[in-house]
Scaffold this motif. Structure first.
Motif, mmCIF file in Angstrom:
data_model
loop_
_atom_site.group_PDB
_atom_site.id
_atom_site.type_symbol
_atom_site.label_atom_id
_atom_site.label_comp_id
_atom_site.label_asym_id
_atom_site.label_seq_id
_atom_site.Cartn_x
_atom_site.Cartn_y
_atom_site.Cartn_z
ATOM 1 N N ARG A 1 39.567 -56.190 2.863
ATOM 2 C CA ARG A 1 39.950 -56.319 4.273
ATOM 3 C C ARG A 1 41.282 -55.630 4.569
ATOM 4 N NH1 ARG A 1 36.376 -60.214 6.170
ATOM 5 N NH2 ARG A 1 37.476 -60.415 8.149
ATOM 6 N N PRO A 2 41.359 -54.315 4.421
ATOM 7 C CA PRO A 2 42.616 -53.610 4.660
ATOM 8 C C PRO A 2 42.933 -53.501 6.146
ATOM 9 C CG PRO A 2 40.868 -52.038 4.266
ATOM 10 C CD PRO A 2 40.266 -53.394 4.052
ATOM 11 N N ASP A 3 44.201 -53.270 6.450
ATOM 12 C CA ASP A 3 44.595 -53.019 7.841
ATOM 13 C C ASP A 3 44.052 -51.675 8.316
ATOM 14 O OD1 ASP A 3 46.178 -55.394 8.055
ATOM 15 O OD2 ASP A 3 47.747 -54.390 6.898
ATOM 16 N N VAL A 4 44.114 -50.671 7.438
ATOM 17 C CA VAL A 4 43.695 -49.314 7.792
ATOM 18 C C VAL A 4 42.833 -48.733 6.677
ATOM 19 C CG1 VAL A 4 44.449 -46.962 8.350
ATOM 20 C CG2 VAL A 4 45.799 -48.922 9.140
ATOM 21 N N VAL A 5 41.730 -48.102 7.063
ATOM 22 C CA VAL A 5 40.902 -47.345 6.128
ATOM 23 C C VAL A 5 41.070 -45.869 6.441
ATOM 24 C CG1 VAL A 5 38.562 -46.812 5.344
ATOM 25 C CG2 VAL A 5 39.190 -49.181 5.871
ATOM 26 N N LEU A 6 41.480 -45.089 5.441
ATOM 27 C CA LEU A 6 41.514 -43.633 5.565
ATOM 28 C C LEU A 6 40.149 -43.120 5.133
ATOM 29 C CD1 LEU A 6 45.020 -42.626 4.218
ATOM 30 C CD2 LEU A 6 44.101 -42.126 6.468
ATOM 31 N N MET A 7 39.421 -42.514 6.054
ATOM 32 C CA MET A 7 38.011 -42.200 5.831
ATOM 33 C C MET A 7 37.734 -40.704 5.887
ATOM 34 S SD MET A 7 34.899 -43.480 5.421
ATOM 35 C CE MET A 7 35.048 -45.196 5.941
ATOM 36 N N ASP A 8 37.195 -40.162 4.798
ATOM 37 C CA ASP A 8 36.665 -38.803 4.828
ATOM 38 C C ASP A 8 35.284 -38.864 5.475
ATOM 39 O OD1 ASP A 8 36.432 -36.083 4.421
ATOM 40 O OD2 ASP A 8 35.795 -36.274 2.338
ATOM 41 N N ARG B 1 51.168 -45.782 12.803
ATOM 42 C CA ARG B 1 50.775 -45.886 14.214
ATOM 43 C C ARG B 1 49.371 -46.467 14.354
ATOM 44 N NH1 ARG B 1 51.363 -40.360 17.009
ATOM 45 N NH2 ARG B 1 50.606 -41.632 18.750
ATOM 46 N N THR B 2 48.485 -46.107 13.459
ATOM 47 C CA THR B 2 47.131 -46.657 13.509
ATOM 48 C C THR B 2 47.165 -48.161 13.295
ATOM 49 O OG1 THR B 2 46.154 -44.583 12.707
ATOM 50 C CG2 THR B 2 44.829 -46.580 12.465
ATOM 51 N N ALA B 3 47.970 -48.621 12.336
ATOM 52 C CA ALA B 3 48.090 -50.047 12.081
ATOM 53 C C ALA B 3 48.645 -50.789 13.292
ATOM 54 C CB ALA B 3 48.973 -50.287 10.864
ATOM 55 N N GLN B 4 49.489 -50.115 14.077
ATOM 56 C CA GLN B 4 50.060 -50.721 15.284
ATOM 57 C C GLN B 4 49.089 -50.710 16.452
ATOM 58 O OE1 GLN B 4 53.581 -48.353 15.863
ATOM 59 N NE2 GLN B 4 54.679 -49.285 14.148
ATOM 60 N N GLY B 5 47.954 -50.014 16.285
ATOM 61 C CA GLY B 5 46.954 -49.978 17.345
ATOM 62 C C GLY B 5 46.960 -48.729 18.200
#
Length: 214
Positions: A46-53, A116-120
């Motif tokens: 359950r991560p805050d952000v997923v970096l996705m290829d 920034r992504t984690a902040q929404g």
């Protein structure tokens, strides 16, 4: 500490990105080599952000993005892809991605984008944000129908209008003379009322209702 997961089918690239993020203070909870593993592992860590290829072999990162954002509404997906094709960007955003960076981005740009992504905030490589908003404007030309939208407060509407104009939470706070936390509370309240998942979808809603032109 912001928790992240890195999804990429190239192990050297995947491990390098994970190492760079860890060195910059992120909690790298997991990595994944393909879409199926990404969906399975994300549900566990359950991560805050997923970096996705996007290019993950037999199953696209778009499908993994769709499944992760549907199952984990508090997890945001930031696409990190070699492709800058408009069709890939739009498909990723429609699947629920909060942002899209091309792999030519610098390490500093990547670190800033994850924060920034984690902040929404929606985060896009230069030129791609305009593409996404332009597509939403074209989609907004279709006649609206169905049930009337939920009622928003005056302040929620003010915040939504500025989200549609591309301002970050801190910029909105300065414009409306509010605290950053108050702006975030308004954003989250509006997301719940409209049953949306992220600021990109909020911007689309605002455009469809003409709020970006007011």
């Amino acid at each position: 500490m912001i928790s992240v997961m890195v999804v990429d089918d190239h192990p050297i690239w995947r491990d390098g990105v994970a190492r760079d993020l860890a060195e910059n203070g992120f909690d790298v909870r997991a990595t994944a080599p393909d879409a199926a593993a990404a969906v399975r592992i994300a549900a566990t860590v359950r991560p805050d952000v997923v970096l996705m290829d996007l290019n993950l072999g037999s199953t696209s990162g778009v499908q993994a993005t769709r499944e992760i954002t549907a199952a984990l509404p508090d997890t945001r997906v930031l696409v990190l892809s070699a492709s800058g094709e408009h069709s890939d960007v739009l498909e990723a955003v429609k699947a629920g991605a909060s942002g899209y960076l091309v792999k030519s981005a610098s390490a500093r740009e990547l670190v800033d984008a994850v924060h920034r992504t984690a902040q929404g905030d929606p985060v896009f490589t230069a030129g791609l944000a305009g593409l996404v908003l332009g597509e939403y404007r074209r989609m907004a030309d279709a006649p609206a129908g169905g049930a009337p939208p939920p009622r928003l407060t005056e302040r929620e509407t003010d915040v939504l209008r500025l989200v549609a104009k591309g301002l970050t939470s801190r910029q909105i706070a300065e414009r409306l003379v509010l605290s950053h936390r108050t702006v975030e509370n308004h954003v989250q309240s509006t997301l719940r009322k409209l049953q949306l998942h992220n600021r990109v979808e909020l911007a689309r809603y605002a455009i469809e209702h003409g709020l970006d032109k007011e």
